[in-house]
Design an enzyme around this catalytic site. Structure first.
Site, mmCIF file in Angstrom:
data_model
loop_
_atom_site.group_PDB
_atom_site.id
_atom_site.type_symbol
_atom_site.label_atom_id
_atom_site.label_comp_id
_atom_site.label_asym_id
_atom_site.label_seq_id
_atom_site.Cartn_x
_atom_site.Cartn_y
_atom_site.Cartn_z
ATOM 1 C CB ALA A 13 -0.933 -0.014 1.212
ATOM 2 C CE1 TYR A 143 3.784 -8.951 -12.443
ATOM 3 C CE2 TYR A 143 2.908 -8.796 -14.678
ATOM 4 C CZ TYR A 143 2.869 -8.435 -13.344
ATOM 5 O OH TYR A 143 1.893 -7.571 -12.910
HETATM 6 P P1 NAP Z 1 4.354 -0.255 -7.507
HETATM 7 O O1 NAP Z 1 3.973 1.157 -7.735
HETATM 8 O O2 NAP Z 1 5.775 -0.663 -7.768
HETATM 9 O O3 NAP Z 1 3.939 -0.665 -6.025
HETATM 10 C C1 NAP Z 1 4.219 -1.946 -5.559
HETATM 11 C C2 NAP Z 1 3.824 -2.023 -4.108
HETATM 12 O O4 NAP Z 1 4.102 -3.360 -3.663
HETATM 13 C C3 NAP Z 1 4.598 -1.071 -3.239
HETATM 14 O O5 NAP Z 1 3.722 -0.508 -2.292
HETATM 15 C C4 NAP Z 1 5.626 -1.969 -2.569
HETATM 16 O O6 NAP Z 1 5.874 -1.481 -1.267
HETATM 17 C C5 NAP Z 1 4.870 -3.278 -2.480
HETATM 18 N N1 NAP Z 1 5.738 -4.432 -2.320
HETATM 19 C C6 NAP Z 1 6.683 -4.903 -3.157
HETATM 20 N N2 NAP Z 1 7.281 -5.984 -2.614
HETATM 21 C C7 NAP Z 1 6.688 -6.179 -1.409
HETATM 22 C C8 NAP Z 1 6.846 -7.118 -0.386
HETATM 23 N N3 NAP Z 1 7.777 -8.093 -0.453
HETATM 24 N N4 NAP Z 1 6.060 -7.028 0.706
HETATM 25 C C9 NAP Z 1 5.133 -6.039 0.815
HETATM 26 N N5 NAP Z 1 4.933 -5.112 -0.114
HETATM 27 C C10 NAP Z 1 5.709 -5.193 -1.223
HETATM 28 O O7 NAP Z 1 3.475 -1.244 -8.413
HETATM 29 P P2 NAP Z 1 1.932 -1.228 -8.862
HETATM 30 O O8 NAP Z 1 1.908 -1.022 -10.328
HETATM 31 O O9 NAP Z 1 1.140 -0.359 -7.985
HETATM 32 O O10 NAP Z 1 1.584 -2.779 -8.641
HETATM 33 C C11 NAP Z 1 0.668 -3.215 -7.669
HETATM 34 C C12 NAP Z 1 0.047 -4.515 -8.165
HETATM 35 O O11 NAP Z 1 -0.628 -4.270 -9.385
HETATM 36 C C13 NAP Z 1 1.050 -5.626 -8.450
HETATM 37 O O12 NAP Z 1 0.554 -6.854 -7.963
HETATM 38 C C14 NAP Z 1 1.118 -5.659 -9.966
HETATM 39 O O13 NAP Z 1 1.434 -6.954 -10.440
HETATM 40 C C15 NAP Z 1 -0.303 -5.260 -10.315
HETATM 41 N N6 NAP Z 1 -0.476 -4.729 -11.663
HETATM 42 C C16 NAP Z 1 0.203 -3.630 -12.077
HETATM 43 C C17 NAP Z 1 -0.001 -3.169 -13.366
HETATM 44 C C18 NAP Z 1 0.733 -1.985 -13.898
HETATM 45 O O14 NAP Z 1 0.768 -1.810 -15.129
HETATM 46 N N7 NAP Z 1 1.297 -1.136 -13.039
HETATM 47 C C19 NAP Z 1 -0.882 -3.821 -14.231
HETATM 48 C C20 NAP Z 1 -1.549 -4.931 -13.775
HETATM 49 C C21 NAP Z 1 -1.358 -5.371 -12.488
HETATM 50 P P3 NAP Z 1 7.298 -1.493 -0.535
HETATM 51 O O15 NAP Z 1 8.343 -1.466 -1.618
HETATM 52 O O16 NAP Z 1 7.208 -0.272 0.298
HETATM 53 O O17 NAP Z 1 7.293 -2.744 0.261
#
Ligand code: NAP
Length: 232
Positions: A13, A143
């Protein structure tokens, strides 16, 4: 349906989609626990330090949420990492992290939250999955594997939870402009990058899912930017 008085646990989050979902749920009256490896409540809820790939830490964070707010209604399994490489060029530590955070992290969040939802006889588990969980994409083999696993887990879990009042939903966005999507190696043309969705767009979909009347559930949502092809 209102979220007033509901309690939500959101993994990953601290930024991107998880932060936008947390803000949206808080705006709608929910109390939100924001779990990520830092401990930042972003001014909208309770910040909890929690590595989503460590079951003990996830269980402790969910217990803390219930101690603090007295109940649990919503689990959003959002924490995720990605790495864009041809399969054989994918560093093994990236392989392990994607499986550990994206797949095991979703399973652990559900495992820790579900007993509390069953106790209430009502609740929602929402996995932020991906288009990459519905079709194979070039340069994203591992992925995609982690996201197909997440999608399969939620689809199967629905069979065990429906009769106990708990709804399970896969939210499957295409490209969303976050740190994650814009990471090195994300090989999309400029026209696609320019038209990406925002984290708030995804938060709106999550809100829609959570606010359906309880006589039905949204099993899966797939949505993509107008600049992305349907199946290309
Ligand atoms: P983001 O901006 O990089 O954010 C990722 C979040 O996950 C951060 O809050 C990070 O927090 C947290 N995280 C990473 N590793 C972690 C761990 N080991 N434990 C707890 N928290 C962790 O990415 P996002 O695009 O918002 O992605 C969020 C979700 O959406 C993911 O599951 C991704 O696969 C999915 N998604 C993204 C897209 C896209 O195009 N962006 C499309 C489809 C689906 P900390 O680093 O502070 O721990």
């Amino acid at each position: 349906m209102s979220l007033e008085g509901k309690v939500a646990f959101v993994t990953g989050a601290s930024r991107g989609i998880g932060a936008a979902v947390s803000r949206k749920l808080a705006e709608q009256g929910a109390k939100v626990a924001l779990a990520s490896r830092g401990e930042d409540g972003l001014g909208v809820g309770l910040g909890l330090a929690c590595d989503a790939s460590d079951l003990g830490q996830v269980e402790a964070a969910v217990s803390r949420t219930v101690d603090e707010f007295g109940r649990l209604d919503i689990c959003v399994a959002n924490a995720g990492v990605g790495s864009y490489h041809a399969f054989l060029d994918t560093p093994i530590e990236h392989v392990e992290e994607m499986v550990d955070v994206n797949l095991k992290g979703t399973i652990y969040a559900a495992r820790a939250c579900l007993p509390h939802l069953f106790e209430r006889g009502e609740g929602d588990i929402v996995a932020i999955a991906s288009e990459a969980g519905r079709r194979g994409l070039p340069g994203e083999a591992v992925y995609c594997a982690s996201k197909f696993g997440q999608v399969g887990f939620i689809r199967a879990l629905d069979h065990e939870t429906r009769e106990r009042g708990v709804r399970c939903t896969n939210v499957c966005p295409g490209g969303v402009a976050t740190d994650f999507a814009l990471a090195e190696g994300y090989g999309r043309p400029e026209s696609v990058l320019a038209g990406m969705m925002t984290a708030e767009d995804v938060a709106e979909v999550v809100l829609f899912v959570l606010t359906r009347p309880r006589n039905h559930r949204i099993l899966e949502t797939a949505f993509r930017p107008m600049t992305e092809m349907s199946w290309g």
